[in-house]
Design an enzyme around this catalytic site. Structure first.
Site, PDB file in Angstrom:
ATOM      1  N   ARG A 188       0.906  -1.122   0.281  1.00  0.00           N
ATOM      2  CA  ARG A 188      -0.154  -0.005   0.074  1.00  0.00           C
ATOM      3  C   ARG A 188       1.007   1.151   0.173  1.00  0.00           C
ATOM      4  O   ARG A 188       0.385   2.349  -0.538  1.00  0.00           O
ATOM      5  CB  ARG A 188      -0.873   0.017   0.990  1.00  0.00           C
ATOM      6  CG  ARG A 188      -2.174  -0.958   0.947  1.00  0.00           C
ATOM      7  CD  ARG A 188      -3.062  -1.023   2.029  1.00  0.00           C
ATOM      8  NE  ARG A 188      -2.504  -1.491   3.254  1.00  0.00           N
ATOM      9  CZ  ARG A 188      -2.201  -2.815   3.857  1.00  0.00           C
ATOM     10  NH1 ARG A 188      -2.506  -3.849   3.139  1.00  0.00           N
ATOM     11  NH2 ARG A 188      -1.572  -2.993   4.843  1.00  0.00           N
ATOM     12  N   GLU A 204       5.198 -10.982  14.876  1.00  0.00           N
ATOM     13  CA  GLU A 204       4.692 -11.544  16.044  1.00  0.00           C
ATOM     14  C   GLU A 204       5.085 -13.081  15.905  1.00  0.00           C
ATOM     15  O   GLU A 204       5.761 -13.710  16.937  1.00  0.00           O
ATOM     16  CB  GLU A 204       3.171 -11.256  16.031  1.00  0.00           C
ATOM     17  CG  GLU A 204       2.438 -11.752  17.600  1.00  0.00           C
ATOM     18  CD  GLU A 204       1.033 -11.504  17.562  1.00  0.00           C
ATOM     19  OE1 GLU A 204       0.732 -10.580  16.549  1.00  0.00           O
ATOM     20  OE2 GLU A 204       0.540 -11.671  18.396  1.00  0.00           O
TER      21      GLU A 204
HETATM   22  P1  AMP Z   1       4.932  -2.628  11.591  1.00  0.00           P
HETATM   23  O1  AMP Z   1       6.250  -3.299  11.078  1.00  0.00           O
HETATM   24  O2  AMP Z   1       4.184  -3.518  12.830  1.00  0.00           O
HETATM   25  O3  AMP Z   1       4.854  -1.276  11.947  1.00  0.00           O
HETATM   26  O4  AMP Z   1       3.455  -2.852  10.609  1.00  0.00           O
HETATM   27  C1  AMP Z   1       3.387  -2.026   9.608  1.00  0.00           C
HETATM   28  C2  AMP Z   1       3.200  -2.581   8.103  1.00  0.00           C
HETATM   29  O5  AMP Z   1       2.213  -3.596   8.224  1.00  0.00           O
HETATM   30  C3  AMP Z   1       2.804  -1.671   7.343  1.00  0.00           C
HETATM   31  O6  AMP Z   1       3.293  -1.789   6.149  1.00  0.00           O
HETATM   32  C4  AMP Z   1       1.085  -1.967   7.245  1.00  0.00           C
HETATM   33  O7  AMP Z   1       0.769  -1.607   6.027  1.00  0.00           O
HETATM   34  C5  AMP Z   1       0.992  -3.186   7.843  1.00  0.00           C
HETATM   35  N1  AMP Z   1       0.088  -2.916   9.122  1.00  0.00           N
HETATM   36  C6  AMP Z   1       0.473  -3.279  10.425  1.00  0.00           C
HETATM   37  N2  AMP Z   1      -0.574  -3.233  11.144  1.00  0.00           N
HETATM   38  C7  AMP Z   1      -1.743  -2.864  10.528  1.00  0.00           C
HETATM   39  C8  AMP Z   1      -3.035  -2.584  10.705  1.00  0.00           C
HETATM   40  N3  AMP Z   1      -3.640  -2.656  12.112  1.00  0.00           N
HETATM   41  N4  AMP Z   1      -3.780  -1.972   9.912  1.00  0.00           N
HETATM   42  C9  AMP Z   1      -3.348  -2.012   8.923  1.00  0.00           C
HETATM   43  N5  AMP Z   1      -2.051  -2.159   8.385  1.00  0.00           N
HETATM   44  C10 AMP Z   1      -1.318  -2.682   9.212  1.00  0.00           C
END
Ligand code: AMP
Length: 188
Positions: free
Chosen positions: A76, A113
């Protein structure tokens, strides 16, 4: 599925911008797995006026002359990055999931996770000192962003900024990336 609440919301570009993002986000419970509230930004992408306002707001925030390239994180992030790059008259570089890039690439792995994820960027993506604006849709724990910023620097770029449309503040991504600044249009 519900709309993210829109009143009294906050973000790094002011309340009006935060409310605009919030008005075009849908909360999808238990996707992609039980316990996760997925923040779906497709309604924002699909609304031409709002999308343009958001993209122009991001370019204004950083300043049109403050970056030479935009990096978008698969998938995205590509939508946001391409629009910003076009608006600012610069190019776009994709950071992709493992195994998708056709030429020699740097890789960065980080913990999820359950298990591990790997992101990659072409080794010749930037010339030395290239100022790179990194963008994604959502900042959660910050693992994806941390790996991407690391890849940009390994490939010779200089991180000029990092913007997300929506930050899940309670997951601590901003703290994880500190002292690098995070620009989030909406923090929930
Ligand atoms: P993180 O590495 O945990 O910061 O996760 C970020 C990535 O995962 C981004 O590329 C987001 O598109 C996706 N992502 C993680 N959690 C969500 C969520 N609750 N809703 C939408 N996209 C998420």
């Amino acid at each position: 599925m519900t709309k993210t609440h829109t009143t009294g919301v906050r973000g790094d570009s002011g309340r009006e911008m935060a409310e605009l993002v919030a008005s075009r986000v849908l909360d999808v419970p238990d996707f992609p797995k039980p316990g996760v509230m997925f923040k779906d930004l497709m309604p924002l992408f699909a609304d031409g006026d709002t999308f343009r306002e958001i993209i122009d707001g991001i370019v204004r925030h950083h300043g049109r002359d403050s970056f030479d390239t935009v990096v978008g994180i698969e998938a995205r992030g590509f939508v946001v990055a391409a629009a910003i790059a076009y608006a600012a008259g610069v190019g776009v570089v994709p950071v992709r999931k493992a195994g998708k890039l056709p030429r020699v690439a740097y890789s960065a792995s980080y913990a999820l996770e359950y298990g591990e994820a790997t992101l990659e960027v072409h080794q010749d993506a930037f010339t030395a000192g290239h100022r790179v604006l990194v963008v994604d849709d959502v900042l959660a724990t910050g693992g994806t962003a941390e790996a991407t910023l690391d890849l940009v620097e390994r490939a010779g770029g200089t991180v000029a900024g990092f913007t997300v449309l929506l930050e899940l503040g309670f997951l601590g991504g901003r703290e994880r990336l500190a002292p690098r600044p995070v620009h989030a249009l909406l923090t929930v």
